[in-house]
Every structure is written in C-alpha cells, then in structure tokens.
Write an enzyme that holds these catalytic residues in place. Sequence first.
Site, PDB file in Angstrom:
ATOM      1  N   GLY A 151       0.802  -1.216   0.000  1.00 33.55           N
ATOM      2  CA  GLY A 151       0.000   0.000   0.000  1.00 33.55           C
ATOM      3  C   GLY A 151       0.833   1.263   0.000  1.00 33.55           C
ATOM      4  O   GLY A 151       1.986   1.286  -0.452  1.00 33.55           O
ATOM      5  N   CYS A 152       0.263   2.336   0.555  1.00 38.94           N
ATOM      6  CA  CYS A 152       0.828   3.673   0.404  1.00 38.94           C
ATOM      7  C   CYS A 152       2.204   3.825   1.033  1.00 38.94           C
ATOM      8  O   CYS A 152       3.010   4.637   0.574  1.00 38.94           O
ATOM      9  CB  CYS A 152      -0.131   4.699   0.998  1.00 38.94           C
ATOM     10  SG  CYS A 152      -1.711   4.809   0.121  1.00 38.94           S
ATOM     11  N   TYR A 153       2.499   3.095   2.110  1.00 41.19           N
ATOM     12  CA  TYR A 153       3.797   3.300   2.752  1.00 41.19           C
ATOM     13  C   TYR A 153       4.913   2.453   2.146  1.00 41.19           C
ATOM     14  O   TYR A 153       6.039   2.431   2.658  1.00 41.19           O
ATOM     15  CB  TYR A 153       3.720   3.087   4.257  1.00 41.19           C
ATOM     16  CG  TYR A 153       3.083   1.807   4.758  1.00 41.19           C
ATOM     17  CD1 TYR A 153       3.361   0.572   4.207  1.00 41.19           C
ATOM     18  CD2 TYR A 153       2.192   1.850   5.836  1.00 41.19           C
ATOM     19  CE1 TYR A 153       2.787  -0.586   4.679  1.00 41.19           C
ATOM     20  CE2 TYR A 153       1.599   0.699   6.327  1.00 41.19           C
ATOM     21  CZ  TYR A 153       1.904  -0.524   5.745  1.00 41.19           C
ATOM     22  OH  TYR A 153       1.328  -1.676   6.222  1.00 41.19           O
ATOM     23  N   ALA A 154       4.640   1.770   1.040  1.00 48.01           N
ATOM     24  CA  ALA A 154       5.674   0.931   0.426  1.00 48.01           C
ATOM     25  C   ALA A 154       6.869   1.735  -0.064  1.00 48.01           C
ATOM     26  O   ALA A 154       7.972   1.189  -0.183  1.00 48.01           O
ATOM     27  CB  ALA A 154       5.078   0.119  -0.730  1.00 48.01           C
TER      28      ALA A 154
END
Length: 369
Positions: A151-154
Amino acid sequence: MTAIAHVNAIGTAVPPHQVHDAFVGFVRASLSDPAHARLFDRMVTRAGIERRFSFIQPEVLPDGRITDRDRFYGLGHWPSTAARMARYERDAPVLALQAVRALSTDIAAEGVTHLVLASCTGFVAPGLDQVLVSQAGLDPAVERTVVGFMGCYAAVNALRSAHHIVRSEPEARVLVVNLELCTLHFQRTQDLEKLLSMLLFGDGAAAALVTAEPHGIALTDFRSAAIPGSGEAITWRIGDQGFDMHLDGQVPSFIANALRAERGRNDPGSIFRGLSPADYDLWAVHAGGRTILDAVDRALNLPADALHRSREVLRRFGNMSSATLMFVLAAMLEDRTQGGAATAGGNGIAMAFGPGLAAETFRFRLLPA
C-alpha cells in the site's frame, strides 16, 4: 565507516489522460440518493485535488453518459480482476519506463546493480521487475527485490531496502521504482464511503537512484510504528472485480492521536527520536488526502507551509499510493535546485501511512545542490 545511502535523483511520470473531472461527473450522475449527491459534491470541493491521471481515456457519449474510449468501464458489467490485471500487464511497464527515463536518459550507463520495485495495484509473472530490466537495458544479473501489496507506505519500505543494500555494499547503485495504477480498481457502487475513497486515487510512477555518492537526499534512519486498535481502518483486498479498498473515516483521527502520543513520548524510541517536531526543518508526508494532511498538521502544530509540497502533489496528481511520497521528495529536490524554500542541510522527516494501520518513517538531510 558505514556508508550513508543517498537518493541522488528522482524521476516521475503519470499516464496521459486526466480523469478526475470525468470520475466526478460519472459519480454525480450515478448517485440515486440526493443527500449522498450533495455530500459528494461538498467533499469534491474540499478534497484539494484538481487532477488525477490514468491510461483509461474518458469519453462523454452523445446522451451525456460518461464512459471511456475502450469501454473498460463499460455501460454494462465492469471488468473482472483478470481483465484489470491484463491492463496492468500492458500499461505498468510503459509508465515504469517513463519514470526511469525521467530519472536518466540512459539508465543502463548508470551501472545499476540492484532493482527494488514496489507496487500494490497489480500482479504479473514474469514480474514487472523482470520486464523493466529487459526494456530498460539493465544488466540481466541485476539483483531484484519486489515490495508487493504493502500500500501507500511501500515507498518507505523500498527506500529502506535500498538504504540497507548501500550500507552493506557501498559500491551498490540501486534503482528504486514505485509504480501504481490505482484507477484500474474503480468499483461500481452506491456506497458513498467507497466512492469518497476512490475520489482520492490516481496513477503514477517514480524512479530513484540510491547510492553512497554524497549528493541529493541523505537517508539517516528508519522507524515503523503500528497504531493499536486500527487493524481494519485501511484494507485492500482482492475481489472478483478488482481490488477493493476500504478507507475508514476514522483514519485521520487514528493518525492524529498516534502522532500526539509519539510527540508526547519525547524519548529515543519515538518516531521523532526524542526530538520535537520543531527540530525538523523539512517534512515529506505522504499525500494520502487532505484530511490526513490536516491531521498531521494539527497533531504536530506544524508551521503553516510545512506540508505545502505534499498538498501540491495531492492537488496535481491525487493519491498515487506508494508513488506519492516519492513525488513529494522529488519536489523537494527540484525546489532546492531552483532556489526555493527547501533548506539544504536541514533535518527532515518523512512519513507515510497504510494498512495496519501503521506509519513508516525515516529521517533525512537535504544536501546542497
């Protein structure tokens, strides 16, 4: 002495078609509940987003109905997960290569030794990493790592991998690519919460070169923090008609409360490492949405313009999941070279939020151009 990893440069790319207006028009016309339609209109106005991009080209039919040129999101049934993955397999390498070429016109000459690729919006094998190695002309022996479905924090996890590679192999030259085609996963629904989640997302890719060469952004250290009691606040599950995103309306509150707690700890174990937010000159925060940026702002009592790069990325591109934070860092590098407000040599902190609910963070220094 242990090598210090530096993000030397970042290239970014988005697909050719602006879809934000078409999506808004489609949803507005499809909502059967007038109260929901009014609320949706208010949230569009407040979202802080003007453009989002996709490979899907909008088209307005003579009768005013909104679809797309290929009828991917047709007038009947919408595409299966298999059809969406076929589009990912076709379009993802194109966008990834555009980002790599924005980073370097001849990436093969950069001596890349490692590739770290992050994506959560598609699956294919041979993987996008292998396709990119071939199409970019990289050495087939390059070491490949895929950060998938985080998700977004990858973006933070991908940079952390590059950080550790350079620290253990100082001669390494790591290509980090974040690629997301979020618009492949729009859902036909009357569920207002889902529609408001879909209002945020667009497509984008970023490519960064990480080495021990001391220019660009010096990566200091990384730290993760899970937010208790928020495990179902952000979910991203595979359904029969694409990947189904759930973004709870309490996410900003979860984030704000967690950041206040971290700020109050004021010890070396916090994400601020015993410092005050006022000790950080630069803020690179994932532009997950206006309410999330507002939550960070309020919880940490930041200066008025601290998150202006994040807000500008949100305005111009929407939330591109894992690629978004890299766009913010790219803006910081560009601002520095153009004599803008970015403070070379200043202490910086970056953070992104995603499923778990968790925060992934790192500290950095922006070096002079």
